[in-house]
Design a protein around this motif. Structure first.
Motif, PDB file in Angstrom:
ATOM      1  N   SER A 323       0.856  -1.196   0.000  1.00 22.93           N
ATOM      2  CA  SER A 323       0.000   0.000   0.000  1.00 22.93           C
ATOM      3  C   SER A 323       0.889   1.242   0.000  1.00 22.93           C
ATOM      4  N   ILE A 324       0.294   2.391  -0.272  1.00 25.55           N
ATOM      5  CA  ILE A 324       1.061   3.644  -0.292  1.00 25.55           C
ATOM      6  C   ILE A 324       1.680   3.916   1.080  1.00 25.55           C
ATOM      7  N   LEU A 325       0.931   3.641   2.157  1.00 28.49           N
ATOM      8  CA  LEU A 325       1.469   3.853   3.502  1.00 28.49           C
ATOM      9  C   LEU A 325       2.701   2.975   3.736  1.00 28.49           C
ATOM     10  N   GLU A 326       2.611   1.687   3.384  1.00 26.55           N
ATOM     11  CA  GLU A 326       3.737   0.769   3.574  1.00 26.55           C
ATOM     12  C   GLU A 326       4.944   1.205   2.745  1.00 26.55           C
ATOM     13  N   LEU A 327       4.672   1.691   1.530  1.00 25.12           N
ATOM     14  CA  LEU A 327       5.764   2.182   0.679  1.00 25.12           C
ATOM     15  C   LEU A 327       6.416   3.417   1.296  1.00 25.12           C
ATOM     16  N   CYS A 328       5.599   4.293   1.874  1.00 23.74           N
ATOM     17  CA  CYS A 328       6.135   5.494   2.525  1.00 23.74           C
ATOM     18  C   CYS A 328       7.013   5.121   3.726  1.00 23.74           C
ATOM     19  N   LEU A 329       6.603   4.105   4.485  1.00 20.63           N
ATOM     20  CA  LEU A 329       7.405   3.648   5.613  1.00 20.63           C
ATOM     21  C   LEU A 329       8.750   3.089   5.141  1.00 20.63           C
ATOM     22  N   ILE A 330       8.735   2.347   4.021  1.00 21.80           N
ATOM     23  CA  ILE A 330       9.982   1.812   3.441  1.00 21.80           C
ATOM     24  C   ILE A 330      10.916   2.958   3.050  1.00 21.80           C
ATOM     25  N   ILE A 331      10.337   4.013   2.451  1.00 18.32           N
ATOM     26  CA  ILE A 331      11.150   5.176   2.029  1.00 18.32           C
ATOM     27  C   ILE A 331      11.727   5.881   3.265  1.00 18.32           C
ATOM     28  N   ALA A 332      10.906   6.003   4.322  1.00 24.63           N
ATOM     29  CA  ALA A 332      11.394   6.614   5.570  1.00 24.63           C
ATOM     30  C   ALA A 332      12.563   5.813   6.138  1.00 24.63           C
ATOM     31  N   MET A 333      12.458   4.477   6.065  1.00 25.29           N
ATOM     32  CA  MET A 333      13.556   3.608   6.542  1.00 25.29           C
ATOM     33  C   MET A 333      14.801   3.799   5.683  1.00 25.29           C
ATOM     34  N   LYS A 334      14.599   3.970   4.386  1.00 30.00           N
ATOM     35  CA  LYS A 334      15.743   4.190   3.481  1.00 30.00           C
ATOM     36  C   LYS A 334      16.492   5.472   3.873  1.00 30.00           C
ATOM     37  N   HIS A 335      15.721   6.525   4.167  1.00 30.88           N
ATOM     38  CA  HIS A 335      16.353   7.792   4.564  1.00 30.88           C
ATOM     39  C   HIS A 335      17.087   7.638   5.901  1.00 30.88           C
ATOM     40  N   MET A 349      11.148   6.080  15.280  1.00 30.68           N
ATOM     41  CA  MET A 349      12.051   6.835  14.397  1.00 30.68           C
ATOM     42  C   MET A 349      11.479   6.912  12.983  1.00 30.68           C
ATOM     43  N   VAL A 350      10.914   5.781  12.505  1.00 31.88           N
ATOM     44  CA  VAL A 350      10.329   5.744  11.161  1.00 31.88           C
ATOM     45  C   VAL A 350       9.128   6.683  11.088  1.00 31.88           C
ATOM     46  N   HIS A 351       8.302   6.683  12.141  1.00 29.39           N
ATOM     47  CA  HIS A 351       7.121   7.555  12.178  1.00 29.39           C
ATOM     48  C   HIS A 351       7.533   9.025  12.162  1.00 29.39           C
ATOM     49  N   ASN A 352       8.568   9.353  12.923  1.00 21.84           N
ATOM     50  CA  ASN A 352       9.058  10.742  12.942  1.00 21.84           C
ATOM     51  C   ASN A 352       9.552  11.172  11.573  1.00 21.84           C
ATOM     52  N   GLU A 353      10.252  10.269  10.878  1.00 22.28           N
ATOM     53  CA  GLU A 353      10.745  10.576   9.524  1.00 22.28           C
ATOM     54  C   GLU A 353       9.576  10.766   8.566  1.00 22.28           C
ATOM     55  N   PHE A 354       8.534   9.962   8.732  1.00 22.01           N
ATOM     56  CA  PHE A 354       7.336  10.075   7.895  1.00 22.01           C
ATOM     57  C   PHE A 354       6.619  11.398   8.157  1.00 22.01           C
ATOM     58  N   LYS A 355       6.612  11.828   9.435  1.00 21.48           N
ATOM     59  CA  LYS A 355       5.972  13.110   9.789  1.00 21.48           C
ATOM     60  C   LYS A 355       6.663  14.293   9.112  1.00 21.48           C
ATOM     61  N   LYS A 356       7.988  14.221   8.980  1.00 24.56           N
ATOM     62  CA  LYS A 356       8.732  15.290   8.283  1.00 24.56           C
ATOM     63  C   LYS A 356       8.215  15.468   6.865  1.00 24.56           C
ATOM     64  N   PHE A 357       7.954  14.341   6.220  1.00 23.98           N
ATOM     65  CA  PHE A 357       7.410  14.373   4.851  1.00 23.98           C
ATOM     66  C   PHE A 357       6.010  14.986   4.865  1.00 23.98           C
ATOM     67  N   LEU A 358       5.185  14.607   5.852  1.00 24.12           N
ATOM     68  CA  LEU A 358       3.805  15.117   5.920  1.00 24.12           C
ATOM     69  C   LEU A 358       3.782  16.621   6.174  1.00 24.12           C
ATOM     70  N   HIS A 359       4.726  17.132   6.973  1.00 20.12           N
ATOM     71  CA  HIS A 359       4.746  18.552   7.297  1.00 20.12           C
ATOM     72  C   HIS A 359       5.034  19.414   6.072  1.00 20.12           C
ATOM     73  N   ARG A 360       5.684  18.820   5.076  1.00 17.75           N
ATOM     74  CA  ARG A 360       5.988  19.565   3.857  1.00 17.75           C
ATOM     75  C   ARG A 360       4.800  19.578   2.900  1.00 17.75           C
ATOM     76  N   LYS A 361       3.778  18.784   3.203  1.00 17.86           N
ATOM     77  CA  LYS A 361       2.608  18.675   2.320  1.00 17.86           C
ATOM     78  C   LYS A 361       1.492  19.576   2.827  1.00 17.86           C
ATOM     79  N   SER A 362       0.837  20.237   1.911  1.00 20.68           N
ATOM     80  CA  SER A 362      -0.267  21.128   2.300  1.00 20.68           C
ATOM     81  C   SER A 362      -1.548  20.340   2.564  1.00 20.68           C
ATOM     82  N   ASN A 363      -1.747  19.194   1.862  1.00 17.45           N
ATOM     83  CA  ASN A 363      -2.971  18.409   2.090  1.00 17.45           C
ATOM     84  C   ASN A 363      -2.699  17.288   3.096  1.00 17.45           C
ATOM     85  N   SER A 364      -3.767  16.658   3.547  1.00 20.70           N
ATOM     86  CA  SER A 364      -3.646  15.601   4.557  1.00 20.70           C
ATOM     87  C   SER A 364      -3.930  14.225   3.960  1.00 20.70           C
ATOM     88  N   MET A 365      -3.541  14.057   2.690  1.00 26.09           N
ATOM     89  CA  MET A 365      -3.828  12.807   1.978  1.00 26.09           C
ATOM     90  C   MET A 365      -3.152  11.611   2.653  1.00 26.09           C
TER      91      MET A 365
END
Length: 435
Positions: A323-335, A349-365
């Motif tokens: 899923s898109i969420l699982e893929l985003c978590l994989i990308i956060a782990m890569k970073h 740590m993975v959730h915090n990295e994912f939040k950084k990505f969300l903060h840069r987004k204007s929508n809450s998709m």
């Protein structure tokens, strides 16, 4: 009318021959038979044959280890030697019983039952054979020790994955088999097959003292021309094929196929990665599955496509179904891997990295609740795309349990390119240097 009927009959004959080809080749690829003569390991085969001959003819018990990488032909050489000894010895009472104990026998008790079954001793003393391990072992040893060198039929024990038997409790089975092989009673040959060079270090002192310390190292000397010839032989139809003209045309097509430069390159790539013929049989099976009545011959393009399927990265392919969420978590782990140079991470740590990505987004998709993220993280662990660090405490909360990513940078980036309808911002986040 006559012409149409004749054409119909010819089509029926062609379809029948096509099914015959499929049947013969599929049986050849799936039901692996021992070759008439081992190729590339002739010296080691001769050495083992001499040892077994001394056991079968002179009643001299032996033990030997065959050491070599996977696919080198350890099982083939040992079983071929045992079969050859069974056929060559002239006196029926001297023909060798070949007992194979393999990976399925996960402990000594199951292995002992399998030995009893292969020796046809299940009904020798009723249900007692299948009593406790001690009773089984006592009965088997009594059966083996009753005979003598001159009158007993020799027995060959082939222990596949020998190093795993060394991990069994007290190494009871190994100890007793080696003990029998050292005694002057029933002629016994124990052949262990292993990939580990340090296997003797795993043996207990009492077991090691009863082993002959004889080793045969198996490294295949198969050349590419021999490999190519085996591929040609595997795809060719036998002389006993019902329609000799059809068989001749098919074999001619196989000759042309094997002479094609692109085919040679594909086979060379497979040969360089492994000389294990089981892998090439998988390749040939994929080629054969592309043959049909409408496309009755194997073309170079079929082999190229089959090779692409064989060499495809299974883990990278798994990412396509996330899923898109699982893929985003994989990308956060890569970073996190890039920043901390491969150090282990946890869910927080993975959730915090994912939040950084969300903060840069204007929508809450991509906003998800913590339990949903936890479930996605656990699913990645079930798929073995991440795994816990060895020795990490089981008492640690799941959010803080240390994990490692089992994918590298190239696998993730390749999967992102092929991910169906992957959002552009997710791709850009994956390619960004700072997460």
């Amino acid at each position: 009318m006559t012409t149409g009927y004749t054409a119909f009959l010819l089509l029926c004959v062609f379809i029948r021959l096509h099914f015959q080809v499929q049947k013969i080749l599929r049986e050849r690829f799936c039901h692996q038979k021992l070759p008439e003569k081992p190729e590339g390991v002739e010296a080691q085969h001769k050495h083992l044959l001499e040892l077994l001959k001394r056991t079968a003819i002179h009643g001299e018990s032996n033990s030997v280890l065959i050491v070599g990488p996977r696919g080198a032909g350890k099982t083939m050489v040992s079983l071929h030697s045992g079969l050859k000894m069974g056929l060559c010895v002239e006196m029926p009472e001297k023909k060798m019983n070949c007992i194979e104990v393999c990976l399925l026998q996960t402990d000594d008790r199951i292995a002992l039952k399998e030995i009893t079954r292969q020796l046809h001793l299940e009904n020798a003393v009723g249900d007692k054979v299948f009593g406790s391990f001690a009773e089984n072992l006592a009965f088997l040893l009594e059966a083996l020790k009753k005979g003598d060198r001159s009158s007993s039929r020799p027995v060959l024990f082939v222990l596949d994955e020998f190093d795993l038997f060394a991990h069994h409790k007290n190494q009871t089975l190994l100890y007793n088999l080696f003990d029998v092989s050292q005694s002057a009673q029933a002629p016994v040959a124990v052949v262990g097959l292993t990939c580990r060079l340090d296997v003797l270090e795993l043996l207990e002192k009492r077991v090691k003292s009863r082993f002959s310390h004889r080793q045969i190292h198996l490294l295949s000397s198969l050349t590419f021309s021999q490999y190519l010839e085996r591929v040609r032989a595997q795809l060719s139809l036998p002389g006993s094929f019902p329609d000799s003209k059809f068989a001749q045309d098919w074999n001619g097509g196989i000759e042309t196929l094997c002479e094609d430069k692109s085919v040679e390159e594909v086979l060379q790539r497979h040969f360089n990665s492994s000389t294990d013929f089981r892998s090439i049989q998988m390749l040939l099976m994929l080629c054969l599955s592309r043959v049909s009545v409408a496309k009755p011959t194997i073309k170079p393009a079929d082999l190229l496509e089959a090779s692409r399927l064989c060499l495809s990265d299974a883990k990278a392919n798994m990412l396509h179904g996330l899923s898109i969420l699982e893929l985003c978590l994989i990308i956060a782990m890569k970073h996190l891997n890039d920043v901390y140079e491969g150090e282990p991470f946890n869910l927080q740590m993975v959730h915090n990295e994912f939040k950084k990505f969300l903060h840069r987004k204007s929508n809450s998709m991509y906003n998800f609740d913590q339990p949903v993220i936890m479930k996605a993280f656990e699913h990645l662990q079930q798929l073995e795309l991440i795994r816990p660090v060895d020795g990490s405490s089981a008492k640690t909360q799941r959010e803080y349990q240390l994990m490692r990513l089992m994918l590298d940078h190239s696998q993730i980036m390749e999967a992102l390119q092929k991910y169906p309808q992957c959002p552009t911002d997710v791709k850009q986040w994956a390619m960004s240097a700072f997460g």
